[in-house]
Design a protein around this motif. Sequence first.
Motif, PDB file in Angstrom:
ATOM      1  N   GLU A 106      81.865 -59.363  31.424  1.00  0.00           N
ATOM      2  CA  GLU A 106      80.546 -59.956  31.185  1.00  0.00           C
ATOM      3  C   GLU A 106      80.501 -60.680  29.847  1.00  0.00           C
ATOM      4  O   GLU A 106      79.981 -61.802  29.750  1.00  0.00           O
ATOM      5  N   VAL A 107      81.036 -60.046  28.792  1.00  0.00           N
ATOM      6  CA  VAL A 107      81.061 -60.696  27.478  1.00  0.00           C
ATOM      7  C   VAL A 107      81.890 -61.975  27.535  1.00  0.00           C
ATOM      8  O   VAL A 107      81.516 -63.004  26.958  1.00  0.00           O
ATOM      9  N   ALA A 108      83.026 -61.942  28.240  1.00  0.00           N
ATOM     10  CA  ALA A 108      83.877 -63.129  28.346  1.00  0.00           C
ATOM     11  C   ALA A 108      83.128 -64.279  29.011  1.00  0.00           C
ATOM     12  O   ALA A 108      83.183 -65.430  28.552  1.00  0.00           O
ATOM     13  N   ALA A 109      82.424 -63.996  30.104  1.00  0.00           N
ATOM     14  CA  ALA A 109      81.742 -65.051  30.867  1.00  0.00           C
ATOM     15  C   ALA A 109      80.452 -65.515  30.198  1.00  0.00           C
ATOM     16  O   ALA A 109      80.159 -66.713  30.159  1.00  0.00           O
ATOM     17  N   ARG A 110      79.674 -64.567  29.643  1.00  0.00           N
ATOM     18  CA  ARG A 110      78.344 -64.913  29.145  1.00  0.00           C
ATOM     19  C   ARG A 110      78.326 -65.212  27.646  1.00  0.00           C
ATOM     20  O   ARG A 110      77.587 -66.094  27.200  1.00  0.00           O
ATOM     21  N   THR A 111      79.110 -64.482  26.865  1.00  0.00           N
ATOM     22  CA  THR A 111      79.163 -64.733  25.427  1.00  0.00           C
ATOM     23  C   THR A 111      80.322 -65.644  25.069  1.00  0.00           C
ATOM     24  O   THR A 111      80.169 -66.574  24.281  1.00  0.00           O
ATOM     25  N   GLY A 112      81.491 -65.373  25.653  1.00  0.00           N
ATOM     26  CA  GLY A 112      82.660 -66.192  25.367  1.00  0.00           C
ATOM     27  C   GLY A 112      82.485 -67.614  25.876  1.00  0.00           C
ATOM     28  O   GLY A 112      82.460 -68.570  25.102  1.00  0.00           O
ATOM     29  N   ARG A 156      89.012 -60.732  37.995  1.00  0.00           N
ATOM     30  CA  ARG A 156      87.980 -60.502  39.009  1.00  0.00           C
ATOM     31  C   ARG A 156      86.628 -60.224  38.374  1.00  0.00           C
ATOM     32  O   ARG A 156      85.594 -60.700  38.858  1.00  0.00           O
ATOM     33  N   ARG A 157      86.621 -59.476  37.291  1.00  0.00           N
ATOM     34  CA  ARG A 157      85.352 -59.177  36.613  1.00  0.00           C
ATOM     35  C   ARG A 157      84.771 -60.441  35.969  1.00  0.00           C
ATOM     36  O   ARG A 157      83.565 -60.687  36.042  1.00  0.00           O
ATOM     37  N   ILE A 158      85.615 -61.223  35.322  1.00  0.00           N
ATOM     38  CA  ILE A 158      85.150 -62.470  34.709  1.00  0.00           C
ATOM     39  C   ILE A 158      84.624 -63.422  35.775  1.00  0.00           C
ATOM     40  O   ILE A 158      83.565 -64.050  35.616  1.00  0.00           O
ATOM     41  N   THR A 159      85.352 -63.524  36.884  1.00  0.00           N
ATOM     42  CA  THR A 159      84.947 -64.414  37.970  1.00  0.00           C
ATOM     43  C   THR A 159      83.580 -64.020  38.524  1.00  0.00           C
ATOM     44  O   THR A 159      82.702 -64.873  38.748  1.00  0.00           O
ATOM     45  N   GLU A 160      83.381 -62.716  38.736  1.00  0.00           N
ATOM     46  CA  GLU A 160      82.096 -62.247  39.253  1.00  0.00           C
ATOM     47  C   GLU A 160      80.952 -62.619  38.310  1.00  0.00           C
ATOM     48  O   GLU A 160      79.918 -63.148  38.743  1.00  0.00           O
ATOM     49  N   HIS A 161      81.152 -62.383  37.013  1.00  0.00           N
ATOM     50  CA  HIS A 161      80.086 -62.677  36.059  1.00  0.00           C
ATOM     51  C   HIS A 161      79.897 -64.183  35.866  1.00  0.00           C
ATOM     52  O   HIS A 161      78.782 -64.635  35.583  1.00  0.00           O
ATOM     53  N   ALA A 162      80.975 -64.954  36.019  1.00  0.00           N
ATOM     54  CA  ALA A 162      80.839 -66.410  35.924  1.00  0.00           C
ATOM     55  C   ALA A 162      79.989 -66.947  37.070  1.00  0.00           C
ATOM     56  O   ALA A 162      79.106 -67.800  36.858  1.00  0.00           O
ATOM     57  N   TYR A 163      80.223 -66.438  38.280  1.00  0.00           N
ATOM     58  CA  TYR A 163      79.395 -66.878  39.409  1.00  0.00           C
ATOM     59  C   TYR A 163      77.945 -66.424  39.240  1.00  0.00           C
ATOM     60  O   TYR A 163      77.000 -67.165  39.554  1.00  0.00           O
ATOM     61  N   LYS A 164      77.744 -65.218  38.726  1.00  0.00           N
ATOM     62  CA  LYS A 164      76.376 -64.747  38.489  1.00  0.00           C
ATOM     63  C   LYS A 164      75.659 -65.625  37.464  1.00  0.00           C
ATOM     64  O   LYS A 164      74.427 -65.774  37.519  1.00  0.00           O
ATOM     65  N   ALA A 165      76.446 -66.203  36.533  1.00  0.00           N
ATOM     66  CA  ALA A 165      75.864 -67.072  35.503  1.00  0.00           C
ATOM     67  C   ALA A 165      75.616 -68.486  36.011  1.00  0.00           C
ATOM     68  O   ALA A 165      75.012 -69.299  35.300  1.00  0.00           O
ATOM     69  N   GLY A 166      76.123 -68.804  37.216  1.00  0.00           N
ATOM     70  CA  GLY A 166      75.849 -70.114  37.788  1.00  0.00           C
ATOM     71  C   GLY A 166      77.050 -71.010  38.000  1.00  0.00           C
ATOM     72  O   GLY A 166      76.882 -72.187  38.363  1.00  0.00           O
ATOM     73  N   GLU A 182      79.779 -71.294  18.460  1.00  0.00           N
ATOM     74  CA  GLU A 182      79.502 -72.658  18.015  1.00  0.00           C
ATOM     75  C   GLU A 182      79.159 -73.519  19.223  1.00  0.00           C
ATOM     76  O   GLU A 182      79.528 -73.208  20.358  1.00  0.00           O
ATOM     77  N   LYS A 183      78.466 -74.630  18.973  1.00  0.00           N
ATOM     78  CA  LYS A 183      78.090 -75.542  20.054  1.00  0.00           C
ATOM     79  C   LYS A 183      79.226 -76.512  20.332  1.00  0.00           C
ATOM     80  O   LYS A 183      79.677 -77.232  19.448  1.00  0.00           O
ATOM     81  N   ALA A 184      79.698 -76.516  21.563  1.00  0.00           N
ATOM     82  CA  ALA A 184      80.736 -77.457  21.984  1.00  0.00           C
ATOM     83  C   ALA A 184      80.135 -78.843  22.184  1.00  0.00           C
ATOM     84  O   ALA A 184      78.914 -79.025  22.185  1.00  0.00           O
ATOM     85  N   GLY A 185      81.024 -79.826  22.377  1.00  0.00           N
ATOM     86  CA  GLY A 185      80.578 -81.201  22.554  1.00  0.00           C
ATOM     87  C   GLY A 185      79.701 -81.396  23.770  1.00  0.00           C
ATOM     88  O   GLY A 185      78.919 -82.353  23.832  1.00  0.00           O
ATOM     89  N   ASN A 186      79.831 -80.498  24.756  1.00  0.00           N
ATOM     90  CA  ASN A 186      78.986 -80.604  25.947  1.00  0.00           C
ATOM     91  C   ASN A 186      77.653 -79.891  25.780  1.00  0.00           C
ATOM     92  O   ASN A 186      76.884 -79.744  26.738  1.00  0.00           O
ATOM     93  N   GLY A 187      77.364 -79.417  24.544  1.00  0.00           N
ATOM     94  CA  GLY A 187      76.086 -78.804  24.245  1.00  0.00           C
ATOM     95  C   GLY A 187      76.000 -77.316  24.505  1.00  0.00           C
ATOM     96  O   GLY A 187      74.963 -76.696  24.233  1.00  0.00           O
ATOM     97  N   ILE A 188      77.075 -76.704  24.998  1.00  0.00           N
ATOM     98  CA  ILE A 188      77.068 -75.279  25.323  1.00  0.00           C
ATOM     99  C   ILE A 188      77.560 -74.471  24.126  1.00  0.00           C
ATOM    100  O   ILE A 188      78.621 -74.755  23.561  1.00  0.00           O
ATOM    101  N   VAL A 189      76.811 -73.466  23.730  1.00  0.00           N
ATOM    102  CA  VAL A 189      77.212 -72.580  22.637  1.00  0.00           C
ATOM    103  C   VAL A 189      78.116 -71.491  23.200  1.00  0.00           C
ATOM    104  O   VAL A 189      77.740 -70.770  24.134  1.00  0.00           O
ATOM    105  N   CYS A 190      79.324 -71.375  22.647  1.00  0.00           N
ATOM    106  CA  CYS A 190      80.294 -70.411  23.169  1.00  0.00           C
ATOM    107  C   CYS A 190      81.057 -69.762  22.030  1.00  0.00           C
ATOM    108  O   CYS A 190      81.084 -70.266  20.907  1.00  0.00           O
ATOM    109  N   ASN A 191      81.688 -68.632  22.323  1.00  0.00           N
ATOM    110  CA  ASN A 191      82.585 -67.935  21.392  1.00  0.00           C
ATOM    111  C   ASN A 191      84.014 -68.187  21.846  1.00  0.00           C
ATOM    112  O   ASN A 191      84.477 -67.552  22.795  1.00  0.00           O
TER     113      ASN A 191
END
Length: 430
Positions: free
Chosen positions: A31-37, A59-69, A252-261
């Motif tokens: 979850e941290v990887a998909a939502r915070t990372g 598998r865990r990252i994939t599940e949370h990535a799909y849940k995030a959209g 930090e905010k990436a060039g596409n406007g998304i803030v990620c770790n």
Amino acid sequence: MDIMALQNTQGAAGGYLASAEFATMLDKLGEVAARTGLNVAHGQQVIITAPLHAVPLVRRITEHAYKAGASLVSTFYSDEETTLARYKYAAEDTFDTAAGWLAGGMTEAFRNGAARMAITGSNPALLAGQNPERISRASRANSRVNRPAMEIITNFDVNWCIVAAASPAWAAQIFPDLPVDQAVEKLWQAIFSVSRITGENPVADWEAHNAVLHRRATFLNNARYSALHFKGPGTDLMVGLADGHEWAAGAEKAGNGIVCNPNIPTEEVFTTPHRLKVDGTVAATKPLSHQGTLIEDIRVRFEAGRIVEMHASKGEDVLARVLDTDEGARRLGEVALVPNSSPISRSGILFQNTLFDENAASHIALGQSYTKCMRDTAGLDEAALAARGANSSMIHIDWMIGSGEIDVDGMDAKGERVALMRKGEWVIEA
């Protein structure tokens, strides 16, 4: 025990990997990887690269990535046995070959906005004993074909993240005196701990941690130091900072406007040094694990930004080949400040993995600069960036120069100094 035997212990590991506790921790890391990372955006594609042993985490990252959209998650796996087979059995004239078709596809995906998730954790000694010239040639070939994709990453054009997954082969290298099942359990627990996912709400814990890192970066950006001076045993190094450098840290905010770790874990604040303004001597405070070799006791001397003398008690030949990769390999692309009291440092573990070891101590990196750590770079070509101090290279290799004995001063434009760190700890706290 050979690699295959080690891998076959992954499912046993004293029952820990089958426990409810492990499943909970792994899900939190996913979850941290998909939502915070990554902070996956709705409709965004995600590309994951991972070793085979990381399937449960994927598998865990994939599940949370799909849940995030996420609209589509595509994973590309690597296998240590097949990687090793190339160096053992491939024809001598084939080591300048790289999968340009795959690199081209990755580049196209990132240009179209895909997020990048990399899972690290391969055996750091996998290529030990293999022909170092073959390793060097293959590395250069891979660097050449992957450079367009890596430029997108180093320019921070898209959101990306690196996390780790333990493996028996890696664990056996880190804890050689333990039975493999116990080593795997201890490594996973270390990863969970230093990745800050053991609390009740790891996402909130990361928000608080990012706030601390951002305060430090803001202080340094407001101070606008022209150079950093590192002083301690074996080290007397002046690192000039690039014109218009920018300190970054944590999310930090990436060039596409998304803030990620980009890194899970992370403890550093970092920026771009000036490629021509590094002078003095520096001694590594931790070994550098590079392509199957543990390079120990690195000592180098810089003149006008370039390494002109280098020594190592072990792996010096490997270090020499790294420095000969290209002209930029002897210059710096990053300088980072990390407190000696960081969780990675307190763990006392040499992970032999840059994701962790660089966050145990202040460090410098040979090679490519991160242009995200420079202001007002839009539209600038490589020559214009170089004129401001940015370095260009096919490599980016971090090695640790901080410890509980290292002091760091910030130097202003008039040459006056301000104490930033004493004995490896921050003396300013924004």
